[in-house]
Design an enzyme around this catalytic site. Structure first.
Site, PDB file in Angstrom:
ATOM      1  N   LYS A  67      10.514   3.835   7.941  1.00 48.40           N
ATOM      2  CA  LYS A  67      11.062   4.526   9.127  1.00 48.40           C
ATOM      3  C   LYS A  67      12.377   5.164   8.749  1.00 48.40           C
ATOM      4  O   LYS A  67      13.113   4.645   7.899  1.00 48.40           O
ATOM      5  CB  LYS A  67      11.310   3.518  10.257  1.00 48.40           C
ATOM      6  CG  LYS A  67      11.400   4.149  11.615  1.00 48.40           C
ATOM      7  CD  LYS A  67      10.017   4.463  12.123  1.00 48.40           C
ATOM      8  CE  LYS A  67       9.997   4.901  13.555  1.00 48.40           C
ATOM      9  NZ  LYS A  67       8.631   4.752  14.101  1.00 48.40           N
ATOM     10  N   LYS A  80       4.697   4.623   5.267  1.00 53.26           N
ATOM     11  CA  LYS A  80       4.503   5.624   6.320  1.00 53.26           C
ATOM     12  C   LYS A  80       5.313   5.283   7.544  1.00 53.26           C
ATOM     13  O   LYS A  80       5.438   4.106   7.910  1.00 53.26           O
ATOM     14  CB  LYS A  80       3.011   5.636   6.674  1.00 53.26           C
ATOM     15  CG  LYS A  80       2.579   6.760   7.544  1.00 53.26           C
ATOM     16  CD  LYS A  80       2.333   8.025   6.778  1.00 53.26           C
ATOM     17  CE  LYS A  80       2.084   9.208   7.696  1.00 53.26           C
ATOM     18  NZ  LYS A  80       3.312   9.717   8.311  1.00 53.26           N
ATOM     19  N   SER A 121      -2.184  10.414  11.827  1.00 55.09           N
ATOM     20  CA  SER A 121      -1.423  10.827  10.643  1.00 55.09           C
ATOM     21  C   SER A 121      -2.225  10.553   9.375  1.00 55.09           C
ATOM     22  O   SER A 121      -2.215  11.344   8.426  1.00 55.09           O
ATOM     23  CB  SER A 121      -0.097  10.051  10.548  1.00 55.09           C
ATOM     24  OG  SER A 121       0.884  10.643  11.364  1.00 55.09           O
ATOM     25  N   ARG A 131       0.879  -1.169   0.000  1.00 56.77           N
ATOM     26  CA  ARG A 131       0.000   0.000   0.000  1.00 56.77           C
ATOM     27  C   ARG A 131       0.916   1.219   0.000  1.00 56.77           C
ATOM     28  O   ARG A 131       1.965   1.208   0.644  1.00 56.77           O
ATOM     29  CB  ARG A 131      -0.825   0.063   1.282  1.00 56.77           C
ATOM     30  CG  ARG A 131      -1.739  -1.095   1.515  1.00 56.77           C
ATOM     31  CD  ARG A 131      -3.198  -0.654   1.361  1.00 56.77           C
ATOM     32  NE  ARG A 131      -4.081  -1.695   1.826  1.00 56.77           N
ATOM     33  CZ  ARG A 131      -4.356  -2.812   1.155  1.00 56.77           C
ATOM     34  NH1 ARG A 131      -3.776  -3.033  -0.003  1.00 56.77           N
ATOM     35  NH2 ARG A 131      -5.186  -3.702   1.647  1.00 56.77           N
ATOM     36  N   LYS A 178       1.717  -2.419  12.024  1.00 59.07           N
ATOM     37  CA  LYS A 178       0.879  -1.463  12.755  1.00 59.07           C
ATOM     38  C   LYS A 178      -0.248  -0.947  11.859  1.00 59.07           C
ATOM     39  O   LYS A 178      -1.412  -0.962  12.231  1.00 59.07           O
ATOM     40  CB  LYS A 178       1.785  -0.298  13.188  1.00 59.07           C
ATOM     41  CG  LYS A 178       1.242   0.589  14.248  1.00 59.07           C
ATOM     42  CD  LYS A 178       2.205   1.729  14.568  1.00 59.07           C
ATOM     43  CE  LYS A 178       3.542   1.305  15.126  1.00 59.07           C
ATOM     44  NZ  LYS A 178       4.327   2.424  15.670  1.00 59.07           N
TER      45      LYS A 178
HETATM   46  N1  GLU Z   1       6.478   7.646  14.731  1.00 61.42           N
HETATM   47  C1  GLU Z   1       5.162   7.195  14.978  1.00 61.42           C
HETATM   48  C2  GLU Z   1       5.107   5.681  15.108  1.00 61.42           C
HETATM   49  O1  GLU Z   1       6.088   5.056  15.402  1.00 61.42           O
HETATM   50  C3  GLU Z   1       4.149   7.752  13.995  1.00 61.42           C
HETATM   51  C4  GLU Z   1       4.318   7.338  12.572  1.00 61.42           C
HETATM   52  C5  GLU Z   1       3.417   8.094  11.598  1.00 61.42           C
HETATM   53  O2  GLU Z   1       2.543   8.826  12.035  1.00 61.42           O
HETATM   54  O3  GLU Z   1       3.638   7.935  10.397  1.00 61.42           O
HETATM   55  O4  GLU Z   1       4.091   5.067  14.993  1.00 61.42           O
END
Ligand code: GLU
Length: 475
Positions: free
Chosen positions: A109, A73, A367, A69, A97
């Site tokens: 990440k 993110k 987000s 997808r 997640k």
């Molecule tokens: N850094 C956050 C996490 O680990 C947010 C990631 C985001 O909003 O893309 O879930």
């Protein structure tokens, strides 16, 4: 090579082993499993910046775990311990997640190997804009394909610089604000993003305590009110989670650990006062509403409590201390705070762990809302808020007309109020957290081999991702 059960392994291997445990419980072909687990791409950059007249070469990464997808993110962290293994582990966690909470994104990440406390505001801006340039040029930052967010050591300020740098490089991209999330509200951010991860932890616990059998299994009874909570980490997530649990659910936060010690008060800490003290004095030491024990951060994890919330770094509960962790429920507000080996022990012992990939998903859920807001170029609720208010008022008027009585004030606001953006964000977040928990429960109950919430969460994630591979195939 060790299977990680009696020996610690790297963070990335630890995430992989947790996924393997879930795979053992379901029937999925090995090739699909391998496709899901592998990290798609990792960009490593080394770029020079001039700081206080001297050139420093800074190392950074952006790992893309999955692109089934898009966009991929995940946050960007600035920390003195960032490395590629960690980036890959955290990118993988983002994939799972998003899948667990039905956010239609892949996982990514990024991070810079720096100590952000060493740099002033202008230096941080220089470093962030330079890193953004690298990411954009190499195709690792774009509203359609790769969208960063805040993480450890970064916040709204860094996201605003990133968005602005992207805009200057792509002035013809009408969706430029969607290239990062977690921006300040006045620069395209959304209400409720800063509190979102802590708020999600609260909603996860509220949902858990709606299920009497789940509470009983943890060796507890009753609701959230009065439960004794220990929080490790008093950054954005630890602060918001403890604040909401104390102020809104009546939990007793008996200890908060920061990087230098633990603040304890068996009667419960007044979180907002603790926070204001920390902002002013940069330490918890000396706060009059509790006893500060310096140098014993890890001891917080071993304190007798009902709910333990590790909200700091990865690997905090490990083979060295897991036998002394006595909390009934552990909510992983941080990413990867429990190592695979320690997790196996907790699971054998029956300690309830609400896993990171679910428990801290509030950030990426909001987000997602921010990204949609940016693509639609309109604040949520802008079109219907006043309309809803008028409808509600009409209902009150009709009711009063028919009954000849006045609707009491305590009901009026509830009936004629329209939802603000923050109301809608919280409602969407709450719904996502409830839904995902119920899916985890159903999966856990459906299969005897699925013994923990973590396994259930990963099974749900893997099934959803596998479906997208099986439906579409690989290209
Ligand atoms: N850094 C956050 C996490 O680990 C947010 C990631 C985001 O909003 O893309 O879930």
């Amino acid at each position: 090579m060790s299977n990680g059960q009696n020996q610690e392994i790297s963070f990335r291997e630890s995430v992989d082993r947790m996924v393997d445990r879930a795979l053992e419980a379901i029937d999925l072909s090995a090739d699909i499993a391998a496709a899901i687990k592998s990290c798609n791409a990792v960009l490593q950059v080394k770029f020079p910046v001039k700081i206080k007249g001297k050139i420093e070469v800074i190392s950074g990464w952006r790992a893309v775990h999955s692109t089934h997808r898009l966009p991929a993110k995940g946050g960007i962290r600035y920390a003195p311990c960032v490395n590629q293994d960690e980036m890959e582990a955290l990118a993988a966690l983002m994939t799972y997640k998003c899948s667990i909470v039905d956010v239609p994104f892949g996982g990514s990440k990024g991070g810079l190997l720096i100590d952000p406390r060493k740099y002033d505001r202008d230096e941080m801006e220089l470093i962030t804009r330079r890193f953004t340039l690298e990411l954009v040029r190499k195709g690792f930052l774009n509203p359609a394909t790769n969208v960063p967010a805040p993480d450890m050591g970064t916040g709204q300020r860094e996201m605003a610089w990133m968005a602005d740098t992207y805009k200057h490089l792509n002035p013809d991209d009408i969706n430029y604000t969607a290239c990062v999330t977690g921006k300040p509200v006045e620069h395209g951010g959304i209400q409720g993003r800063t509190e979102a991860t802590g708020r999600g932890v609260q909603y996860a616990l509220q949902e858990f305590f709606r299920h009497d059998d789940a509470v009983k299994e943890a060796g507890l009874e009753g609701g959230l009110g009065g439960k004794r909570v220990v929080v490790q980490g008093f950054g954005n997530v630890g602060y918001h989670a403890s604040k909401f649990l104390f102020e809104e659910d009546g939990c007793k936060v008996i200890a908060i650990a920061d990087s230098k010690g633990v603040l304890v008060n068996e009667d419960g800490l007044a979180i907002e006062e603790v926070y204001r003290y920390k902002v002013e004095h940069k330490t918890l030491s000396g706060f009059s509403g509790g006893r500060y024990e310096e140098g014993s951060t890890a001891r917080a994890l071993e304190m007798d409590c009902d709910i333990l919330i590790p909200a700091a770094l990865e690997g905090q509960i490990n083979l060295a201390n897991v036998d002394r962790v006595v909390a009934k429920i552990i909510v992983e507000a941080a990413n990867g705070p429990i190592t695979f080996a320690a997790d196996e022990k907790l699971s054998e012992r029956g300690t309830i762990v609400i896993p990171d990939a679910y428990a801290n998903a509030g950030g990426v859920i909001v987000s997602y809302f921010e990204w949609i807001r940016n693509l639609s170029h309109i604040r949520f609720g802008r079109m219907q808020r006043r309309y809803d208010e008028i409808r509600g008022q009409n209902q009150i008027d009709a009711l009063e007309d028919v009954t000849g009585k006045r609707v009491p004030d305590r009901f009026r606001k509830k009936i004629n109020g329209g939802a603000s953006e923050l109301d809608l964000v919280r409602s969407g977040l709450d719904d996502s957290m409830r839904q995902a928990f119920q899916e985890m429960r159903a999966t856990r109950e459906s299969n005897k081999k699925i013994t923990s919430y973590r396994m259930a969460a990963y099974v749900n994630a893997i099934r959803k991702i596998a479906r997208s591979y099986l439906d579409i195939g690989v290209y």
